[in-house]
Design an enzyme around this catalytic site. Structure first.
Site, PDB file in Angstrom:
ATOM      1  CD  GLU A   1     -43.116 -16.257  19.019  1.00  0.00           C
ATOM      2  OE1 GLU A   1     -42.160 -17.043  19.087  1.00  0.00           O
ATOM      3  OE2 GLU A   1     -43.191 -15.353  18.177  1.00  0.00           O
TER       4      GLU A   1
ATOM      5  CD  GLU B   1     -44.972 -16.414  25.718  1.00  0.00           C
ATOM      6  OE1 GLU B   1     -44.543 -17.208  24.855  1.00  0.00           O
ATOM      7  OE2 GLU B   1     -44.235 -15.744  26.445  1.00  0.00           O
TER       8      GLU B   1
ATOM      9  CB  CYS C   1     -37.509 -17.783  16.335  1.00  0.00           C
ATOM     10  SG  CYS C   1     -38.310 -16.472  15.478  1.00  0.00           S
TER      11      CYS C   1
ATOM     12  CB  SER D   1     -42.275 -15.320  22.910  1.00  0.00           C
ATOM     13  OG  SER D   1     -42.655 -16.680  22.930  1.00  0.00           O
TER      14      SER D   1
ATOM     15  CE  LYS E   1     -32.065 -20.217  14.347  1.00  0.00           C
ATOM     16  NZ  LYS E   1     -33.089 -20.390  15.391  1.00  0.00           N
TER      17      LYS E   1
ATOM     18  CD  GLU F   1     -31.623 -21.224  18.769  1.00  0.00           C
ATOM     19  OE1 GLU F   1     -31.478 -21.312  17.540  1.00  0.00           O
ATOM     20  OE2 GLU F   1     -32.699 -20.911  19.300  1.00  0.00           O
TER      21      GLU F   1
ATOM     22  CD  GLU G   1     -30.184 -22.383  27.540  1.00  0.00           C
ATOM     23  OE1 GLU G   1     -29.081 -22.697  28.028  1.00  0.00           O
ATOM     24  OE2 GLU G   1     -30.404 -21.259  27.049  1.00  0.00           O
TER      25      GLU G   1
ATOM     26  CB  CYS H   1     -33.646 -16.549   8.249  1.00  0.00           C
ATOM     27  SG  CYS H   1     -34.012 -16.475  10.012  1.00  0.00           S
TER      28      CYS H   1
HETATM   29 FE1  SF4 Z   1     -31.283 -14.396  13.346  1.00  0.00          FE
HETATM   30 FE2  SF4 Z   1     -29.971 -13.971  11.117  1.00  0.00          FE
HETATM   31 FE3  SF4 Z   1     -29.843 -16.337  12.271  1.00  0.00          FE
HETATM   32 FE4  SF4 Z   1     -32.102 -15.571  11.085  1.00  0.00          FE
HETATM   33  S1  SF4 Z   1     -30.140 -15.957  10.089  1.00  0.00           S
HETATM   34  S2  SF4 Z   1     -31.919 -16.544  13.090  1.00  0.00           S
HETATM   35  S3  SF4 Z   1     -32.084 -13.363  11.504  1.00  0.00           S
HETATM   36  S4  SF4 Z   1     -29.058 -14.419  13.110  1.00  0.00           S
END
Ligand code: SF4
Length: 398
Positions: free
Chosen positions: A86, A89, A112, A132, A171, A174, A179, A316
């Site tokens: 990052e 970049e 992220c 990014s 997450k 994600e 991908e 987080c």
């Molecule tokens: Fe995003 Fe909240 Fe997950 Fe951290 S805990 S990655 S701020 S959604």
């Protein structure tokens, strides 16, 4: 109340993987590795009588090994790797911008936080070239674990079960993005949240207060102070600037704590000056504020060189998978954040590019940040997505 389209509800369908985790741990000859996000170590202790902000990473490592995890690694290692990409970049975009190239996309937006990434994909489809392209630390870790580390140890992707201990419900979503898989083999097999892990420890009779601390496994466990502050609002952009500015000025920066970036407002506009370089940096936590700012950027009313956006209040440390905070929320979140700042301050290495374990992976496999190999493994793409009406915000109120 709060209802802007944010947290991928598909995440919820990914569900609780506690059962899978316990089954994998008890399957003979199954190799299970874990990574843990920066923000987990300063919150999980709260369920075992520690104060918010107390760093229990070594007890966490011991607890995970007691459960049967074969290698306890650390996402923070990959946070440093994320910063290498990052920062490179950012440096590239800034140098082109300062030399008069008007085609450069600024501000660079951090990438992220998956709830934020989904938010921009759903609401700002015309701006998908501004974040990014660096993968999140969780996904970088998982790619390296399966495509490099496993091979180095004579294994294939299928031989490794890769579990991520995360503060976050988004997450889960994600990890399930196509991908980040090869066929049915996902880089992260599944995500366990802080709260889920607390329950697993309790049900297994593991008390973090009592357990003897143990070391996190090398090599994907080594991290710098820059990596650890990823877990609080403002930390990602601060970490990126530490490396980018040192690279751009060619000098060591004496004061690497960028206090102008720290704070608690939902959106903070900050100035960072190093030598001749003057940067306008934004930090947003909570998507409502981020949305307002993006509208102003799109209309040309505001200009920034870079912006960090985290969906959860506090970053987080305030994630939807963290121990619930029932009262004095801001105070608890601040303590958790201070816990991360204390770890940063105690580290010998506080700039990601000084991480010897990260340098080693470039030397051996990736050449340099933004190399072809690094692009192939560590970067990703974004996609326009339809808006969803009833997604929930991913914070502690969930
Ligand atoms: Fe995003 Fe909240 Fe997950 Fe951290 S805990 S990655 S701020 S959604």
């Amino acid at each position: 109340g709060k209802c802007i389209s944010v947290c991928p509800v598909d995440a919820i369908t990914a569900g609780d993987n506690t059962f899978k985790f316990l089954r994998d741990l008890s399957t003979p000859n199954k190799l299970v590795i874990t990574q843990m996000a920066p923000a987990v170590r300063v919150t999980i202790g709260e369920a075992f009588g520690f104060e918010p902000g107390d760093n229990v990473e070594n007890k966490l490592a011991a607890g995970l090994r007691k459960l049967g995890v074969d290698y306890v690694f650390d996402t923070t290692w990959a946070a440093d790797l994320t910063i290498m990409e990052e920062a490179a970049e950012l440096q590239d975009r800034l140098e082109r911008y300062f030399s008069g190239d008007k085609s450069v996309k600024l501000p660079m937006l951090t990438s992220c936080c998956p709830a934020w990434v989904k938010f921009i994909e759903q609401n700002y489809g015309d701006m998908l070239d501004v974040p990014s392209s660096a993968k999140s630390p969780m996904q970088m870790f998982a790619t390296v674990a399966k495509d490099i580390w496993a091979k180095e140890h004579g294994m294939t992707r299928d031989d490794v079960t890769s579990v991520a201990i995360m503060p976050c419900i988004a997450k889960k979503y994600e990890a399930s993005r196509p991908e980040f898989s090869r066929g049915m083999n996902y880089d992260v097999d599944y995500v366990i949240t802080t709260r889920e892990l607390i329950k697993i420890f309790r049900d297994s009779g593991i008390d973090l207060k009592e357990i003897e601390p143990e070391e996190i496994d090398y090599i994907m466990g080594e991290y710098t102070g820059a990596g650890i502050i990823f877990g609080r609002t403002g930390g990602v952009i601060e970490a990126a600037l530490r490396t980018a500015l040192e690279n751009m000025t060619g000098k060591r920066i004496d004061n690497i704590e960028f206090h102008s970036l720290r704070g608690w407002d939902g959106f903070r506009a900050c100035e960072v000056e190093v030598g001749d370089i003057k940067l306008r940096i934004g930090v947003a936590h909570g998507l409502e504020e981020a949305g307002k700012m993006l509208d102003k950027i799109r209309s040309g009313e505001e200009f920034f060189h870079a912006i960090e956006i985290m969906a959860c209040i506090g970053g987080c440390i305030g994630g939807g998978g963290q121990p619930k905070v029932r009262k004095n929320k801001e105070e608890v979140l601040r303590k958790r954040g201070d816990g991360l700042n204390n770890i940063d301050r105690d580290k010998d290495h506080r700039v990601s590019k000084e991480n010897p374990a990260v340098q080693a992976i470039y030397d051996k496999y990736l050449d340099h940040p933004m190399s072809n190999k690094a692009h192939e493994l560590l970067h990703t793409k974004y996609f326009v997505r339809p808006k969803r009406g009833h997604d929930h915000i991913n914070d502690n109120d969930m």
